[in-house]
Every structure is written in C-alpha cells, then in structure tokens.
Motif scaffolding. Structure first.
Motif, short mmCIF file in Angstrom:
data_model
loop_
_atom_site.label_atom_id
_atom_site.label_comp_id
_atom_site.label_asym_id
_atom_site.label_seq_id
_atom_site.Cartn_x
_atom_site.Cartn_y
_atom_site.Cartn_z
N GLU A 160 22.27 21.98 90.63
CA GLU A 160 22.21 22.90 91.77
C GLU A 160 23.55 23.56 92.06
OE1 GLU A 160 20.58 20.85 95.08
OE2 GLU A 160 18.61 20.56 94.17
N LYS A 161 24.49 23.42 91.16
CA LYS A 161 25.78 24.08 91.33
C LYS A 161 25.63 25.59 91.17
CE LYS A 161 28.83 20.31 89.82
NZ LYS A 161 29.74 20.32 90.98
N SER A 162 26.64 26.30 91.56
CA SER A 162 26.64 27.75 91.35
C SER A 162 26.74 28.04 89.85
CB SER A 162 27.81 28.39 92.09
OG SER A 162 29.05 27.99 91.49
N LEU A 163 26.41 29.26 89.48
CA LEU A 163 26.40 29.62 88.06
C LEU A 163 27.78 29.42 87.43
CD1 LEU A 163 24.93 30.78 85.63
CD2 LEU A 163 25.50 33.08 86.45
N THR A 164 28.84 29.79 88.16
CA THR A 164 30.20 29.65 87.62
C THR A 164 30.56 28.18 87.44
OG1 THR A 164 30.86 31.69 88.77
CG2 THR A 164 32.62 30.23 87.99
N GLU A 165 30.27 27.37 88.44
CA GLU A 165 30.58 25.94 88.36
C GLU A 165 29.75 25.26 87.26
OE1 GLU A 165 31.90 24.67 92.85
OE2 GLU A 165 29.77 24.80 92.39
N MET A 166 28.48 25.65 87.15
CA MET A 166 27.61 25.04 86.15
C MET A 166 28.06 25.40 84.74
SD MET A 166 25.15 22.99 85.91
CE MET A 166 23.99 22.38 84.70
N THR A 167 28.50 26.64 84.55
CA THR A 167 28.99 27.07 83.23
C THR A 167 30.22 26.28 82.83
OG1 THR A 167 28.12 29.31 83.59
CG2 THR A 167 29.78 29.02 81.87
N ALA A 168 31.16 26.12 83.78
CA ALA A 168 32.37 25.34 83.50
C ALA A 168 32.02 23.88 83.21
CB ALA A 168 33.33 25.44 84.68
N PHE A 169 31.05 23.35 83.95
CA PHE A 169 30.64 21.96 83.75
C PHE A 169 30.03 21.77 82.36
CE2 PHE A 169 27.35 18.71 83.87
CZ PHE A 169 28.06 17.61 84.34
N ILE A 170 29.17 22.69 81.95
CA ILE A 170 28.52 22.59 80.64
C ILE A 170 29.56 22.69 79.51
CG2 ILE A 170 27.00 23.79 79.03
CD1 ILE A 170 25.46 22.20 81.03
N LYS A 171 30.56 23.55 79.68
CA LYS A 171 31.60 23.68 78.66
C LYS A 171 32.38 22.38 78.51
CE LYS A 171 32.35 28.70 78.96
NZ LYS A 171 33.33 29.77 79.32
N GLU A 172 32.75 21.77 79.63
CA GLU A 172 33.49 20.51 79.58
C GLU A 172 32.61 19.40 79.02
OE1 GLU A 172 36.11 17.57 82.49
OE2 GLU A 172 35.30 19.45 83.25
N PHE A 173 31.35 19.40 79.42
CA PHE A 173 30.38 18.42 78.93
C PHE A 173 30.26 18.53 77.40
CE2 PHE A 173 26.03 17.40 77.65
CZ PHE A 173 25.81 16.19 78.26
N ALA A 174 30.09 19.75 76.91
CA ALA A 174 29.94 19.96 75.46
C ALA A 174 31.21 19.58 74.71
CB ALA A 174 29.58 21.43 75.18
N TYR A 175 32.37 19.83 75.33
CA TYR A 175 33.64 19.49 74.68
C TYR A 175 33.76 17.98 74.48
CZ TYR A 175 38.64 19.11 73.79
OH TYR A 175 39.86 18.81 73.22
N VAL A 176 33.43 17.22 75.52
CA VAL A 176 33.53 15.76 75.43
C VAL A 176 32.55 15.22 74.39
CG1 VAL A 176 33.24 13.58 76.66
CG2 VAL A 176 34.36 15.51 77.79
N ILE A 177 31.31 15.71 74.42
CA ILE A 177 30.28 15.21 73.51
C ILE A 177 30.64 15.51 72.06
CG2 ILE A 177 27.88 15.50 72.79
CD1 ILE A 177 28.11 13.87 75.28
N THR A 178 31.07 16.73 71.78
CA THR A 178 31.32 17.15 70.40
C THR A 178 32.63 16.61 69.84
OG1 THR A 178 32.28 19.23 71.21
CG2 THR A 178 29.94 19.24 70.61
#
Length: 287
Positions: free
Chosen positions: A39-57
C-alpha cells in the motif's frame, strides 16, 4: 483530484521470484515480506522493489557441505542451508507435512503408484499445498527421479492434457474434480481429504447402478506386508519423537537469528530421518 470525467482504475500486478534452486520455503518468506509494503506510494514501492531485487539476486547459494548463508531482508532474518550432497537437491520443505495429509498406509499407495509410473492427478483447493506435497514426493523417491510429464499446477485451460497418452504427475485444483473423474485410467490423490482412488472405480460405480455387469477396476499396486508394516512402525516412531522433542528442552530466548537456525536444524533433522526411512523402504523393495 479527479475531474468529473475521470475514473481511478486499479490494475492487478504480480511479483514472482524465479530461481534454479528449490528454496521453496525461503523464497515464500521473501515474498511474504512484501505484503506490508503493497500500500505504499508508487515511488516508495518502486524503490522497495529495487532494493528487494538487489538483495535477492546478490545473495550467494551455498555449495554442498556444512556452509550456510545468512542474509537479512529488511527486518527478516533468513538462512540458506546447503544440500547434503553435490548430486542431491537441497530440501527446503518440511517433509513431515506429507504425513499430516496422509497416513503411512495411504502414503505407501501413492509411493507404489509413482514407482510403477501410473497416471496420477493430485487434487487440492490449495495451490501451495499441491506444490509442497508433490515436490516433497520427488525428494522421498530418491535415488529414483521422475522423468515423465510433471507439473505441480496444471492450468485450467490445460485440463485436456489429462487425456493424453503416457504417464504423468499433474496437480489440479479441486474445482475441476468432476472433469478429472471423467478421464479413465487415472489415480486420483485427494490431498485435502487424504484419499487415494482411481477414476475407473468412480466410473464403475455409475455403470453398476445402471446394469449389474462386471466392473472393471485398476488395481493399486501393493507394498509387501512385512515391508509396509516396518515402514509404518518407523514413521510412527519418528513422528512421536519429534512431536515430543519440544517438551524435553527449555524454551529458547536467543536472538532471532539463532532461534531461526534452531528451527531450521530441527526441520533438517526430521527431514533426514524421513528420507532415510523412505530410502530403506525403496532398498527393501528392490533388494
């Protein structure tokens, strides 16, 4: 603010993690940590997904042996355990859950059907349960490997695949039960209700109500009685041992990382016992 002619529309989105390594439980925990942030804003969610993907990969996978990998995904401490042998896949599932769905006797029916390569359909109303159950079975038949058609979730528009020739293992949502029962020569594993039946038995019951002719049935292969009884006894001992193990030690008040490791170790020990018993069973069958 929206004008009178404008309308806000919400488009469903999906996030999936694809990996060559079968860390089912760990990857599920990774995806679960996304839920509080949807439910975060689009900007916050995009930044979260990028950091999430960085840690996973960028998290390395441990090689076979005793080396484990600990990593932190926001507030979640996670552990990647290594496979026990270079030629064996890592087991990141709780194998004892199979025996919560089926008793040992019914499990032996499923195992024998897999070993003789029957056409098997697994039914459940829970897609996660289908994946967990079928992937666990692939571990429990080692050193054998299933080489025929296999899918833990068969899409609704592919139900006709059940009519194709050859052997297969397919997971199907239980809402398609009536369609599955219309296909002859199938072994149906009802995961939700812990039952193993054949479609021929269902078809014969209908035919028998119309005419009292001879009934045609698929005979489920039987495990020799002595071997089956030995397996049932060993599994009951393992289940009892680990069910009571928590009462024999004090509660842990360690930090979250050590607590998670303790849980992982307990699951790993239980998995080793179950796989060992299944390997002994298969060895006895082919001795």
């Amino acid at each position: 603010m929206l004008s009178g002619d404008e309308m806000r529309r919400y488009i469903p989105q999906c996030c999936a993690i694809v990996s060559h390594y079968p860390y089912h439980s760990t990857l599920k925990e990774c995806l679960s940590c996304l839920c509080p942030h949807v439910e975060k804003s689009l900007t916050e969610m995009t930044a979260f997904i990028k950091e999430f993907a960085y840690v996973i990969t960028h998290t390395p996978v441990p090689p076979a042996g005793n080396l484990r990998v600990n990593f932190r995904l926001y507030d979640l401490d996670l552990i990647l355990l290594p496979p026990t042998h270079p030629d064996k896949p890592v087991i990141d599932l709780e194998l004892h859950l199979v025996f919560l769905c089926f008793n040992a006797e019914e499990f032996l029916k499923i195992l024998s059907c897999i070993l003789v390569e029957e056409r098997i359909v697994f039914l459940s109303s829970n897609y996660d349960l289908l994946t967990m159950f079928m992937e666990s079975l692939m571990h429990l038949i080692l050193p054998f490997r299933w080489k025929s058609k296999y899918s833990t979730v068969l899409p609704s528009n592919k139900i006709d695949y059940l009519k194709t020739p050859g052997t297969f293992l397919y997971g199907v949502h239980s809402r398609h039960t009536k369609d599955v029962e219309k296909v002859a020569n199938l072994v149906i594993v009802d995961v939700d209700n812990g039952k193993v039946i054949t479609t021929d038995q269902n078809l014969c019951k209908r035919e028998h109500t119309k005419s009292k002719g001879a009934k045609r049935r698929i005979q489920l292969p039987n495990i020799p009685t002595q071997i089956a009884n030995l397996f049932v006894d060993k599994m009951s001992q393992v289940n009892r041992k680990f069910a009571l193990s928590g009462t024999l030690r004090p509660n842990s008040f360690k930090n979250s990382e050590e607590h998670n490791l303790e849980i992982k170790k307990r699951i790993l020990d239980q998995n080793k016992c179950i796989t060992s018993i299944c390997q002994e069973l298969i060895a006895d069958l082919f001795r």
